[in-house]
Design an enzyme around this catalytic site. Structure first.
Site, PDB file in Angstrom:
ATOM      1  N   GLU A  86      -2.620   0.199  -4.438  1.00 20.35           N
ATOM      2  CA  GLU A  86      -2.662  -0.991  -3.588  1.00 20.35           C
ATOM      3  C   GLU A  86      -2.619  -2.264  -4.420  1.00 20.35           C
ATOM      4  O   GLU A  86      -3.276  -2.333  -5.452  1.00 20.35           O
ATOM      5  CB  GLU A  86      -4.015  -1.016  -2.880  1.00 20.35           C
ATOM      6  CG  GLU A  86      -4.007  -0.821  -1.398  1.00 20.35           C
ATOM      7  CD  GLU A  86      -5.445  -0.857  -0.904  1.00 20.35           C
ATOM      8  OE1 GLU A  86      -5.934  -1.954  -0.618  1.00 20.35           O
ATOM      9  OE2 GLU A  86      -6.074   0.217  -0.859  1.00 20.35           O
ATOM     10  N   ASP A 133       0.856  -1.190   0.000  1.00 17.11           N
ATOM     11  CA  ASP A 133       0.000   0.000   0.000  1.00 17.11           C
ATOM     12  C   ASP A 133       0.892   1.240   0.000  1.00 17.11           C
ATOM     13  O   ASP A 133       1.695   1.437   0.912  1.00 17.11           O
ATOM     14  CB  ASP A 133      -0.897  -0.032   1.249  1.00 17.11           C
ATOM     15  CG  ASP A 133      -1.921   1.090   1.246  1.00 17.11           C
ATOM     16  OD1 ASP A 133      -2.112   1.716   0.186  1.00 17.11           O
ATOM     17  OD2 ASP A 133      -2.524   1.333   2.306  1.00 17.11           O
TER      18      ASP A 133
HETATM   19 MG   LIG Z   1      -2.474   4.057   0.211  1.00 15.87          MG
END
Ligand SMILES: [Mg+2]
Length: 382
Positions: free
Chosen positions: A103, A9
């Site tokens: 992501e 992420d």
């Molecule tokens: Mg993020």
């Protein structure tokens, strides 16, 4: 077989891209957003120290941090950087599932002989992303996607967190329930009222209790609470639907104006169908009112289509079934029941159908050459 899954992420993605592109902004509060309803899309970690969060109105952010740099959203640039990041991930494993612009999941089961232990591999990925883009990311390593996602969120920014199989039960016993994906503020409030603080507390009640209380979402929550998840990392997911929706700059209660948005959205999904070679069987219209109440209507078409006019007409019929007495905040058009392929030519092709197809093709061509705003259908021209 025990699997090893990474969840990657990017940290404060939009704001970090702006800081990477403009060194003068590094280490400073940067806030990106403002296009729709003037809300924050992303805030750098320096800006978060002032209490700024995504989805907060921009004016409030400005009040909290007048010295911040406020920038508009540059979607194209973020997409470009996102592609670079995703390509880096693919260097390390073919099993990469992109879940959003910033992501992705990776299945790295069995790569140890090639890349070393998962934590070494994750560190290499972080380093490579940093070298190429100047950006940091947080990575969670776990035996499944659910836990990998939770783990990546635990030590942001620039985090690297491992959850091992043998520690899952213990981990769920300590995890605050609001850290479970899909549990928002409202649900966590209700859970707290029931005395539920950590994920494993959910397991004290039967699944039937949760279903009665929250429906399907309740069952999902129960499953997550054990920390088990068998879903696979899916590299090339076939799309199930295409949709386009807009939150309006201000609430609308004029049907004519809403129809224009429905046309823009119909055009967008139809064009997506044509571009990617799909046909759709169902059209759905979604209307969200100013009070956040949501209505959707779906209709199946007699034939598969990728025609803007057919999708727009169907969407209008659906819109007619929806009450527009209250101000509307958002509308959306989506198509589903997708199949690959192109329109079947009927034996007695309707001249009108052929004209529509030619029109679509001409508009697609112009849009690809001159941008999607180059030519507008009649009702959009004021
Ligand atoms: Mg993020």
């Amino acid at each position: 077989m025990q699997r090893t899954i990474l969840h990657i992420d990017m940290d404060a993605f939009y704001a970090s891209v702006e800081q990477a592109d403009n060194p003068a902004l590094r280490g400073k509060p940067v806030i990106v957003g403002g296009k729709v309803r003037g809300v924050v899309s992303a805030a750098s970690y320096e800006a978060r120290k002032f209490g700024i969060r995504s989805a907060m109105p921009m004016f409030q952010a400005k009040r909290l941090c007048p010295q911040g740099t406020f920038l508009p959203v540059r979607s194209k640039r973020y997409k470009e950087v996102s592609d670079v990041v995703m390509n880096i991930l693919c260097e390390f494993s073919p099993l990469v599932e992109k879940v959003s612009i910033d992501e992705a999941y990776m299945d790295i089961t069995g790569t140890e002989t090639l890349h070393g232990k998962p934590i070494i591999l994750a560190a290499k990925i972080k380093q490579r992303i940093r070298d190429v883009t100047g950006l940091t990311c947080s990575i969670g390593i776990a035996p499944n996607k659910l836990l990998a996602k939770i783990a990546s969120d635990l030590n942001k920014p620039d985090g690297l967190t491992v959850i091992e199989e043998k520690n899952i039960t213990e981990f769920m016993r300590k995890l605050p329930v609001e850290k479970l994906p899909g549990i928002g503020k409202q649900t966590s409030k209700e859970l707290h009222a029931l005395g539920i603080r950590v994920a494993s507390d959910i397991l004290r009640f039967d699944p039937s209790f949760w279903v009665a209380r929250f429906g399907k979402h309740g069952l999902c929550m129960y499953d997550k609470a054990s920390g088990r998840d068998n879903s696979l990392v899916q590299p090339h997911k076939e799309p199930k639907s295409f949709g386009s929706e807009n939150t309006f700059p201000r609430d609308i209660n004029n049907t004519e104006e809403i129809k224009k948005w429905i046309l823009v959205q119909s055009e967008k999904v139809a064009r997506e169908l044509r571009k990617r070679g799909y046909m759709a069987k169902k059209v759905t219209v979604k209307v969200k009112y100013a009070d956040f109440k949501l209505t959707t209507r779906t209709r199946s078409l007699p034939d598969l289509t990728n025609c803007t006019k057919v999708i727009f007409d169907t969407a209008l019929e659906l819109l007619n079934k929806v009450s527009i007495k209250k101000p509307v905040r958002l509308t959306g058009v989506s198509v589903s029941g997708l199949s690959k392929g192109f329109r079947q030519v009927k034996i007695l092709e309707d001249e009108y159908d052929i004209k529509q197809e030619q029109l679509d093709r001409a508009l697609d061509y112009i849009a690809s050459k001159f941008g999607k705003d180059a030519l507008k259908r009649g009702i959009l021209v004021e």
